[in-house]
Write an enzyme that holds these catalytic residues in place. Structure first.
Site, PDB file in Angstrom:
ATOM      1  N   ASP A 158       0.806  -1.228   0.000  1.00 25.14           N
ATOM      2  CA  ASP A 158       0.000   0.000   0.000  1.00 25.14           C
ATOM      3  C   ASP A 158       0.840   1.281   0.000  1.00 25.14           C
ATOM      4  O   ASP A 158       0.299   2.370  -0.028  1.00 25.14           O
ATOM      5  CB  ASP A 158      -0.947   0.011   1.209  1.00 25.14           C
ATOM      6  CG  ASP A 158      -0.192  -0.093   2.521  1.00 25.14           C
ATOM      7  OD1 ASP A 158       0.988   0.273   2.571  1.00 25.14           O
ATOM      8  OD2 ASP A 158      -0.801  -0.538   3.508  1.00 25.14           O
ATOM      9  N   TYR A 188      10.775   4.006   1.902  1.00 23.73           N
ATOM     10  CA  TYR A 188      11.541   2.913   2.506  1.00 23.73           C
ATOM     11  C   TYR A 188      13.020   2.931   2.121  1.00 23.73           C
ATOM     12  O   TYR A 188      13.834   2.250   2.747  1.00 23.73           O
ATOM     13  CB  TYR A 188      10.927   1.557   2.140  1.00 23.73           C
ATOM     14  CG  TYR A 188       9.809   1.174   3.091  1.00 23.73           C
ATOM     15  CD1 TYR A 188      10.087   0.520   4.288  1.00 23.73           C
ATOM     16  CD2 TYR A 188       8.493   1.484   2.812  1.00 23.73           C
ATOM     17  CE1 TYR A 188       9.080   0.189   5.166  1.00 23.73           C
ATOM     18  CE2 TYR A 188       7.464   1.159   3.682  1.00 23.73           C
ATOM     19  CZ  TYR A 188       7.774   0.500   4.869  1.00 23.73           C
ATOM     20  OH  TYR A 188       6.783   0.185   5.740  1.00 23.73           O
TER      21      TYR A 188
HETATM   22  P1  NAD Z   1      -1.459  -8.344  13.307  1.00 23.36           P
HETATM   23  O1  NAD Z   1      -0.458  -9.108  14.103  1.00 23.36           O
HETATM   24  O2  NAD Z   1      -2.399  -7.425  14.001  1.00 23.36           O
HETATM   25  O3  NAD Z   1      -2.353  -9.373  12.468  1.00 23.36           O
HETATM   26  C1  NAD Z   1      -1.866 -10.519  11.876  1.00 23.36           C
HETATM   27  C2  NAD Z   1      -2.759 -11.707  12.209  1.00 23.36           C
HETATM   28  O4  NAD Z   1      -2.260 -12.846  11.504  1.00 23.36           O
HETATM   29  C3  NAD Z   1      -2.783 -12.084  13.702  1.00 23.36           C
HETATM   30  O5  NAD Z   1      -4.092 -12.063  14.199  1.00 23.36           O
HETATM   31  C4  NAD Z   1      -2.186 -13.496  13.723  1.00 23.36           C
HETATM   32  O6  NAD Z   1      -2.756 -14.332  14.701  1.00 23.36           O
HETATM   33  C5  NAD Z   1      -2.490 -13.980  12.308  1.00 23.36           C
HETATM   34  N1  NAD Z   1      -1.668 -15.098  11.840  1.00 23.36           N
HETATM   35  C6  NAD Z   1      -0.352 -15.301  12.034  1.00 23.36           C
HETATM   36  N2  NAD Z   1       0.038 -16.436  11.427  1.00 23.36           N
HETATM   37  C7  NAD Z   1      -1.061 -16.982  10.842  1.00 23.36           C
HETATM   38  C8  NAD Z   1      -1.296 -18.156  10.080  1.00 23.36           C
HETATM   39  N3  NAD Z   1      -0.309 -18.991   9.780  1.00 23.36           N
HETATM   40  N4  NAD Z   1      -2.555 -18.398   9.663  1.00 23.36           N
HETATM   41  C9  NAD Z   1      -3.557 -17.551   9.952  1.00 23.36           C
HETATM   42  N5  NAD Z   1      -3.389 -16.415  10.669  1.00 23.36           N
HETATM   43  C10 NAD Z   1      -2.150 -16.124  11.110  1.00 23.36           C
HETATM   44  O7  NAD Z   1      -0.628  -7.545  12.208  1.00 23.36           O
HETATM   45  P2  NAD Z   1      -0.985  -6.231  11.380  1.00 23.36           P
HETATM   46  O8  NAD Z   1      -0.162  -5.104  11.851  1.00 23.36           O
HETATM   47  O9  NAD Z   1      -2.442  -6.051  11.312  1.00 23.36           O
HETATM   48  O10 NAD Z   1      -0.436  -6.613   9.937  1.00 23.36           O
HETATM   49  C11 NAD Z   1      -0.881  -7.763   9.241  1.00 23.36           C
HETATM   50  C12 NAD Z   1       0.015  -8.039   8.075  1.00 23.36           C
HETATM   51  O11 NAD Z   1      -0.193  -7.102   7.043  1.00 23.36           O
HETATM   52  C13 NAD Z   1       1.516  -7.967   8.389  1.00 23.36           C
HETATM   53  O12 NAD Z   1       2.184  -8.968   7.650  1.00 23.36           O
HETATM   54  C14 NAD Z   1       1.896  -6.616   7.879  1.00 23.36           C
HETATM   55  O13 NAD Z   1       3.250  -6.497   7.625  1.00 23.36           O
HETATM   56  C15 NAD Z   1       1.066  -6.593   6.637  1.00 23.36           C
HETATM   57  N6  NAD Z   1       0.883  -5.290   6.001  1.00 23.36           N
HETATM   58  C16 NAD Z   1       1.330  -5.194   4.728  1.00 23.36           C
HETATM   59  C17 NAD Z   1       1.181  -4.031   4.040  1.00 23.36           C
HETATM   60  C18 NAD Z   1       1.745  -3.956   2.664  1.00 23.36           C
HETATM   61  O14 NAD Z   1       1.998  -2.884   2.171  1.00 23.36           O
HETATM   62  N7  NAD Z   1       1.992  -5.084   1.998  1.00 23.36           N
HETATM   63  C19 NAD Z   1       0.551  -2.954   4.629  1.00 23.36           C
HETATM   64  C20 NAD Z   1       0.090  -3.081   5.939  1.00 23.36           C
HETATM   65  C21 NAD Z   1       0.250  -4.272   6.623  1.00 23.36           C
HETATM   66  C1  G6P Z   2       3.360   0.590   5.025  1.00 22.59           C
HETATM   67  C2  G6P Z   2       3.984  -0.510   4.248  1.00 22.59           C
HETATM   68  C3  G6P Z   2       3.634  -1.847   4.843  1.00 22.59           C
HETATM   69  C4  G6P Z   2       4.004  -1.908   6.290  1.00 22.59           C
HETATM   70  C5  G6P Z   2       3.338  -0.779   7.001  1.00 22.59           C
HETATM   71  C6  G6P Z   2       3.834  -0.718   8.418  1.00 22.59           C
HETATM   72  O1  G6P Z   2       1.985   0.615   4.850  1.00 22.59           O
HETATM   73  O2  G6P Z   2       3.611  -0.493   2.903  1.00 22.59           O
HETATM   74  O3  G6P Z   2       4.266  -2.841   4.113  1.00 22.59           O
HETATM   75  O4  G6P Z   2       3.594  -3.117   6.872  1.00 22.59           O
HETATM   76  O5  G6P Z   2       3.655   0.437   6.397  1.00 22.59           O
HETATM   77  O6  G6P Z   2       3.017   0.153   9.079  1.00 22.59           O
HETATM   78  P1  G6P Z   2       2.914   0.146  10.650  1.00 22.59           P
HETATM   79  O7  G6P Z   2       1.912   1.210  10.868  1.00 22.59           O
HETATM   80  O8  G6P Z   2       2.426  -1.234  11.039  1.00 22.59           O
HETATM   81  O9  G6P Z   2       4.275   0.432  11.144  1.00 22.59           O
HETATM   82 MN    MN Z   3       4.323  -2.414   1.985  1.00 25.70          MN
END
Ligand code: NAD
Ligand code: G6P
Ligand code: MN
Length: 443
Positions: free
Chosen positions: A170, A264
């Site tokens: 994102d 980043y």
């Molecule tokens: P979070 O810890 O609040 O949520 C993650 C959930 O995944 C937890 O509830 C956990 O129990 C669950 N989980 C872990 N392993 C699992 C498995 N094997 N099967 C099913 N569920 C499982 O984390 P968050 O801060 O909400 O972020 C969630 C994910 O999204 C992270 O990987 C974060 O880096 C990612 N993220 C990515 C982007 C991006 O740009 N790609 C942006 C924002 C968040």
């Molecule tokens: C951005 C990135 C994600 C990352 C997030 C972390 O949205 O694209 O890949 O997981 O920032 O944000 P946070 O608020 O969890 O530090």
């Molecule tokens: Mn990202």
């Protein structure tokens, strides 16, 4: 209009309520028949699931809503899996950020040693949910946010080459919101050209639909202010540490002023600055900030809804993160051919970069998934940085697949963020002991 069945994997994520709200907001454009949440942590899942069940009963009773920790129930009869799992949850994110500090290296969720450690944990969790999806709903698409997206995408390419998994980030969407505010447009009015790896890229063009180029105007602004904007349009990245990151973009631009940098890049171009900053409060890193703010906020909201038995007067926020994944599902479902920045196998999109690298570029997205738009030849400065970083990502996946200590040591040694092979080895041994069973055994 056809109605769809969606499962959100990582249903206990802090981002789940925002995505659910966005799905509800889009019922006229992307109607749902079923919505399921799946997590392997029963308690997290129940807290959010109970609240969202009340909210859906009030706001969209026609959608069949449920939550579960049973993979078969979760993945049967679904068209889309929106995935955002965090293997090891916040406890392990905290270690990703703090363990490297013991070795004089900054710690971060997706960059440097922290990102590498997280990558080794994520691959196992990702393969697990991909296999569930293919077993119970072979036609399903997985739209994946789970980080570190660069390593996860490479792992999918190598270990599940035929799976229908699309990896997204994102950050380009959030930063485009900032750019649109800078030039007085809406994000939907702008089209970009962009090249790089995930969390490692540059914008080469930002135009409106009539073809007017804004890159010079945005560059002048960023040279002064970074991506800090007057109005908070990128509502997701607003905490103090994020404001610092947006401001730092001006120093990223100074190094390579032709293109607009992804925020980043600060971890690769100014690792010493990031480390100094972290060492001011080594006990309090980004994971602590998130646990105290977003995580607490989301879970408190959910508990309040459940306690009062109604979601009235309690709103979850929605942002660019949620709109991007819903737009992507729509693009596939209705063949919209929308243009989106995605992580895909290069195959010539960046002319002077390996075909088998997972790169981040604009794509046209339809029924069959993304088709990358060619970005031509990139300058040697960016190419060299990217080649070093993509090799780190490939070595991590090879280390995982081959249980290779040697390749993991090489990956850490090659990372621009680690000063020497000696530090890399000490770090690796520490990460192995801190990650325990979350990592495959290396020998
Ligand atoms: P979070 O810890 O609040 O949520 C993650 C959930 O995944 C937890 O509830 C956990 O129990 C669950 N989980 C872990 N392993 C699992 C498995 N094997 N099967 C099913 N569920 C499982 O984390 P968050 O801060 O909400 O972020 C969630 C994910 O999204 C992270 O990987 C974060 O880096 C990612 N993220 C990515 C982007 C991006 O740009 N790609 C942006 C924002 C968040
Ligand atoms: C951005 C990135 C994600 C990352 C997030 C972390 O949205 O694209 O890949 O997981 O920032 O944000 P946070 O608020 O969890 O530090
Ligand atoms: Mn990202």
């Amino acid at each position: 209009m056809k109605k769809f069945s969606v499962v959100i994997a990582g249903g206990g994520s802090t981002f789940t309520p925002g995505i659910v709200m966005m799905l509800l907001d889009n019922q006229d454009r992307f109607p749902l028949r079923t919505l399921k949440l799946y997590d392997n942590d029963e308690e997290r899942q129940k807290t959010l699931g109970d609240a969202l069940a009340i909210l859906l009963r009030e706001q969209a009773p026609e959608i069949d809503f449920s939550y579960t920790t049973d993979p078969e129930a979760a993945f049967s009869d679904v068209d889309f899996c929106m995935a955002h799992i965090r293997v090891g949850k916040y406890a392990m994110r905290e270690k990703d950020e703090k363990v490297p500090l013991r070795h004089g290296v900054f710690g971060q969720e997706t960059c440097g040693p922290g990102g590498i450690a997280y990558g080794m944990r994520s691959i196992t969790g990702m393969l697990e949910i991909i296999d569930y999806m293919e077993k119970y709903s072979p036609e399903c698409w997985m739209l994946n946010y789970s980080n570190p997206a660069a390593i996860v995408a490479e792992a999918c390419r190598v270990l599940r080459p035929d799976s229908k998994v699309l990896n997204i980030c994102d950050m380009p969407v959030g930063t485009l919101r900032r750019m649109s505010q800078i030039v007085g447009k809406t994000p939907a009015e702008l089209e970009v050209r962009y090249f790089g790896l995930n969390h490692f890229g540059w914008w080469t063009s930002v135009k409106d639909k009539s073809g007017h180029e804004y890159i010079d105007q945005i560059r002048d602004y960023v040279a002064e202010n970074g991506y800090l904007t007057q109005v908070e349009v990128d509502t997701q990245h607003t905490d103090p540490s994020w404001q610092e990151t947006h401001r730092k973009a001006k120093d990223l631009l100074a190094v390579a002023p032709d293109y607009l940098p992804n925020t980043y890049l600060k971890y690769y171009l100014y690792p010493d600055y990031v480390l100094d900053h972290m060492m001011e409060h080594p006990e309090y890193t980004r994971s602590n900030e998130v646990m105290e703010n977003r995580e607490k906020h989301v879970f408190d909201h959910a508990k309040k809804i459940t306690a009062q038995g109604s979601a009235e007067g309690i709103a979850f926020e929605i942002d660019a993160h949620a709109s991007f994944i819903v737009d992507l599902a729509r693009a596939i479902a209705f063949n919209t051919h929308e243009r989106m920045v995605m992580i895909v196998e290069n195959n010539g999109a960046i002319a002077n970069f390996p075909d088998d690298a997972m790169v981040e570029v604009p794509c046209i997205v339809g029924n069959d998934g993304p088709e990358a738009l060619t970005q031509g030849i990139i300058p040697q400065f960016q190419q060299a940085l990217m080649f070093q970083q993509v090799t780190v990502e490939k070595l991590v996946v090879e280390a995982y697949a081959e249980n290779s200590y040697q390749k993991m040591w090489q990956a850490l040694t090659l990372s621009k963020t680690v000063p020497s092979a000696q530090v890399a080895k000490e770090l690796l041994d520490d990460l192995i002991s801190e990650n325990g069973d979350y990592w495959p055994e290396l020998h």
